[in-house]
Structure formats: structure tokens, C-alpha cells
Design an enzyme around this catalytic site. Sequence first.
Site, PDB file in Angstrom:
ATOM      1  N   LYS A 126       7.177   3.581   6.957  1.00 59.84           N
ATOM      2  CA  LYS A 126       6.752   3.105   8.274  1.00 59.84           C
ATOM      3  C   LYS A 126       6.785   4.215   9.328  1.00 59.84           C
ATOM      4  O   LYS A 126       5.913   4.267  10.200  1.00 59.84           O
ATOM      5  CB  LYS A 126       7.615   1.918   8.693  1.00 59.84           C
ATOM      6  CG  LYS A 126       7.399   0.707   7.774  1.00 59.84           C
ATOM      7  CD  LYS A 126       8.273  -0.457   8.153  1.00 59.84           C
ATOM      8  CE  LYS A 126       7.917  -1.678   7.301  1.00 59.84           C
ATOM      9  NZ  LYS A 126       8.160  -1.472   5.853  1.00 59.84           N
ATOM     10  N   LYS A 156      10.110  -5.558  12.291  1.00 58.74           N
ATOM     11  CA  LYS A 156      10.315  -5.347  10.858  1.00 58.74           C
ATOM     12  C   LYS A 156      11.325  -4.238  10.612  1.00 58.74           C
ATOM     13  O   LYS A 156      11.450  -3.297  11.410  1.00 58.74           O
ATOM     14  CB  LYS A 156       8.999  -5.038  10.160  1.00 58.74           C
ATOM     15  CG  LYS A 156       8.117  -3.979  10.803  1.00 58.74           C
ATOM     16  CD  LYS A 156       6.756  -3.960  10.109  1.00 58.74           C
ATOM     17  CE  LYS A 156       5.756  -3.108  10.858  1.00 58.74           C
ATOM     18  NZ  LYS A 156       4.422  -3.105  10.205  1.00 58.74           N
ATOM     19  N   ARG A 195      -5.498  -3.168   2.763  1.00 59.13           N
ATOM     20  CA  ARG A 195      -4.947  -2.001   2.065  1.00 59.13           C
ATOM     21  C   ARG A 195      -6.106  -1.075   1.714  1.00 59.13           C
ATOM     22  O   ARG A 195      -6.963  -1.415   0.899  1.00 59.13           O
ATOM     23  CB  ARG A 195      -4.182  -2.437   0.822  1.00 59.13           C
ATOM     24  CG  ARG A 195      -3.807  -1.309  -0.139  1.00 59.13           C
ATOM     25  CD  ARG A 195      -2.954  -0.204   0.502  1.00 59.13           C
ATOM     26  NE  ARG A 195      -1.740  -0.671   1.097  1.00 59.13           N
ATOM     27  CZ  ARG A 195      -0.598  -0.863   0.432  1.00 59.13           C
ATOM     28  NH1 ARG A 195      -0.542  -0.654  -0.868  1.00 59.13           N
ATOM     29  NH2 ARG A 195       0.489  -1.268   1.082  1.00 59.13           N
ATOM     30  N   ARG A 239      -5.370  -8.640   2.468  1.00 60.60           N
ATOM     31  CA  ARG A 239      -4.307  -9.570   2.083  1.00 60.60           C
ATOM     32  C   ARG A 239      -4.172 -10.590   3.209  1.00 60.60           C
ATOM     33  O   ARG A 239      -3.668 -10.279   4.289  1.00 60.60           O
ATOM     34  CB  ARG A 239      -3.022  -8.789   1.827  1.00 60.60           C
ATOM     35  CG  ARG A 239      -3.172  -7.812   0.651  1.00 60.60           C
ATOM     36  CD  ARG A 239      -2.160  -6.712   0.643  1.00 60.60           C
ATOM     37  NE  ARG A 239      -2.288  -5.868   1.832  1.00 60.60           N
ATOM     38  CZ  ARG A 239      -1.436  -4.885   2.140  1.00 60.60           C
ATOM     39  NH1 ARG A 239      -0.431  -4.615   1.353  1.00 60.60           N
ATOM     40  NH2 ARG A 239      -1.611  -4.179   3.218  1.00 60.60           N
ATOM     41  N   ARG A 252       2.574 -13.311   7.422  1.00 56.86           N
ATOM     42  CA  ARG A 252       2.505 -12.138   6.564  1.00 56.86           C
ATOM     43  C   ARG A 252       1.413 -12.306   5.515  1.00 56.86           C
ATOM     44  O   ARG A 252       1.289 -13.371   4.904  1.00 56.86           O
ATOM     45  CB  ARG A 252       3.846 -11.900   5.868  1.00 56.86           C
ATOM     46  CG  ARG A 252       4.995 -11.691   6.822  1.00 56.86           C
ATOM     47  CD  ARG A 252       6.337 -11.743   6.101  1.00 56.86           C
ATOM     48  NE  ARG A 252       6.596 -13.060   5.536  1.00 56.86           N
ATOM     49  CZ  ARG A 252       7.657 -13.362   4.780  1.00 56.86           C
ATOM     50  NH1 ARG A 252       8.551 -12.419   4.521  1.00 56.86           N
ATOM     51  NH2 ARG A 252       7.820 -14.580   4.307  1.00 56.86           N
ATOM     52  N   ASP A 310      -2.380   0.773   5.600  1.00 59.50           N
ATOM     53  CA  ASP A 310      -2.475  -0.625   5.998  1.00 59.50           C
ATOM     54  C   ASP A 310      -3.175  -0.690   7.344  1.00 59.50           C
ATOM     55  O   ASP A 310      -2.735  -0.051   8.312  1.00 59.50           O
ATOM     56  CB  ASP A 310      -1.094  -1.267   6.077  1.00 59.50           C
ATOM     57  CG  ASP A 310      -0.479  -1.475   4.699  1.00 59.50           C
ATOM     58  OD1 ASP A 310      -1.207  -1.316   3.699  1.00 59.50           O
ATOM     59  OD2 ASP A 310       0.722  -1.798   4.627  1.00 59.50           O
ATOM     60  N   GLU A 365       0.709   0.938   8.859  1.00 58.73           N
ATOM     61  CA  GLU A 365       1.676   1.602   7.986  1.00 58.73           C
ATOM     62  C   GLU A 365       0.948   2.647   7.148  1.00 58.73           C
ATOM     63  O   GLU A 365      -0.252   2.529   6.885  1.00 58.73           O
ATOM     64  CB  GLU A 365       2.393   0.612   7.050  1.00 58.73           C
ATOM     65  CG  GLU A 365       3.343  -0.338   7.755  1.00 58.73           C
ATOM     66  CD  GLU A 365       4.173  -1.172   6.785  1.00 58.73           C
ATOM     67  OE1 GLU A 365       4.256  -0.805   5.590  1.00 58.73           O
ATOM     68  OE2 GLU A 365       4.732  -2.188   7.222  1.00 58.73           O
ATOM     69  N   ASN A 381       1.659   4.066   3.474  1.00 56.96           N
ATOM     70  CA  ASN A 381       2.481   3.858   2.283  1.00 56.96           C
ATOM     71  C   ASN A 381       2.273   5.002   1.295  1.00 56.96           C
ATOM     72  O   ASN A 381       1.137   5.286   0.900  1.00 56.96           O
ATOM     73  CB  ASN A 381       2.105   2.532   1.623  1.00 56.96           C
ATOM     74  CG  ASN A 381       2.360   1.347   2.535  1.00 56.96           C
ATOM     75  OD1 ASN A 381       3.470   0.831   2.593  1.00 56.96           O
ATOM     76  ND2 ASN A 381       1.341   0.920   3.263  1.00 56.96           N
TER      77      ASN A 381
END
Length: 345
Positions: free
Chosen positions: A155, A190, A240, A255, A263, A303, A311, A313
Site C-alpha cells: 500500500k 485499511k 486489477r 472485482r 469490498r 488496483d 494500490e 501490488n
Amino acid sequence: MNLLPHMSLSLLFVADPVESFKAYKDSTYVMMREAQRRDHRVAVCEPRHLAWQSGQPVTATVRHIHLLDIAPQAGATHAQQPWFKEVNAPAATHPGAALLPPGRLALSDFDAVLMRKDPPFDAEFIYATHLLEQAEREGAKVFNRPAALRDHPEKLALMQFAQYAPPTLVTRSAADVKAFHAEHGDIILKPLDGMGGMGIFRVKADGLNLGAIIETLNLDGAQTLMVQRYLPEITDGDKRVLVIGGQAVPFSLARIPQGSEVRGNLAVGGKGVAMPITERERDIAEALGPTLAARGLMLVGLDVIGGCLTEVNVTSPTCFQEITQQTGFDVAAMFVDALEAAVAA
């Protein structure tokens, strides 16, 4: 396209226990399958199996495996539907191999080492990257590069690309979080070490339970958390966007949260819908991709919600299977192409 048609590579995957894989949807599984299809050899170990002793190279107790020709069933475990078998190890080539304990191999004996351990990005993960970095000094090629993994925690890496992100706060201070909420009204909180949607909270303008949520996440000021302005476009999906070797995969996986869930993570019931990446998503990927690839990050999962980067990742980006199954674009083949090119470079 197979870039190394006459070369069989020896690959070591450092990952969670392979018996725990959900092979029907796991990205590391299809990486292994595509590698084996090209006659590359597959071995596995866990970070706990890495070791170094003075006078010796970094080693690991490894298992050489062969993937079985099956279609993994949804929900089936390895115990219920075995998807690999262990095979005899090839002879070690390291000059000091005979001096190593039985079953241990130097990481530099492999053509490539792939670090695919899932978060949390904790102290043990950091220690593993230091061992992997020492293996690099001894000649191993590690992907993603260990130093780059340390420098891009899941993050916090967002701070380097803030121009693409929504308003974001990283802090331990409850007062700072409350001020951020007062400014933006609807926020997401988060933890920095979560994955799969773990520990994510939404607080709307009424501020209901904000104090209790802050206490839960920051442990009364002992732990840092991240706060972002809520993006209503989450209803269209948390996208993603995979970037491999600096190039964007042409399809993302949206998603999409289900029911009253905020979420979209697949691990908490989000629905994965593959779709062509948007112009904005491509712009973000093209802006970040070459920079991240030059730092040693062969595979990155961006993301994106509503055109905002939320984010970056780098530890074990996933969604390979969902994108391939829904679009026909072979993500694993693109990844192994990039891996072969990097090994040959």
C-alpha cells in the site's frame, strides 16, 4: 511465443505451501503449468526453508514437482484432487553442492527464483528478501527483485505515484484520521499489512463507529493505517490491471462488490468480471510500468477504482486465471515470455 525453444530452465518458486493452493484459481499454479508446458523444470519451497551459513551460499530445502494433466475442480484441495507429484531432483551443479546437507540446493543453482509468497508484508517477509538478495549476489536471478519488494510495500508504494491516487492519508494519529473524515465525509480505512480485503472499513458522513474503527486499526496509536476518500465508482468494480515486464495486460479484472458489501475482493465474495482496460487504466500502466520494471518488478498488479490508483501490488499479484478464462488472453504465457527474456538477458 516461446523465446527459448531449445533451453530448459530450472525454476524455483518460493511460495506458501503448495498443498494449500486453490489450483482452480491460483496464478502461481498457471505460471508453473505454462513453464512446464515449455519443458522448464519446477521446484518449490517456502520462505521458512531458506537458509544461509558462513562459507556457503544461500540454500533451501526444495521439492521438485511435476504438475499432473488435470483440470482442477473448483473448491478441491490437493488432498481431494492431487494436482502435482514429487519427482527426483536433478543433480546439483554448484561447485560446493557435495558439501551441502542432503536435500538442500543453492538458489544460484536455479536459472530463476520466483518470489510468490502472499502477504502479510511482515518482518519474516523482509528477512526472506534479505536472504534472496544475498542469493542474487551469488548469481541467482530473483523475480520480483528482493530489494524492489522491500521498497514497494503493497500500500505504501502508492505514495510514489500520488498524482494518480485519490486523496490518501497514512498516519498513526486518530486526530489526523478524524480531520481527514471531516474534510472528505465518506472514507475507507485499511491496515497496511492486509490482503484480500481484510480489515477494510467504510465510514460515511455520519461518522458512525469511526473512533472504534480507528482504535481497532491503529491499536491506540501503535500501528500505522491508511485512509482514502471513498470512491463511489467501486460499484463498477475494483479493477486489477496487471503489468508484466513493463507492459499492461490488455484486460483487467473488475472485482465487483456484491450485496451490501463495500469490498470487491474475490476473497470476500466479489464477482470477477474481465474487461478491456480503459484508456485511463492504460495511461496509468504505461506511466508506471517501465519505471517499475526498471526497478526489478517484473509483475505488478495495479488496483484502479474510477480511474484512480488505490494500490500497487508487488508481492504475489493474481487474477491470471480469471482473465484468461473469460477473455482467452493467456496471461501466464505473457508472464513466462517475460521471464524467459529476463533470464536470457
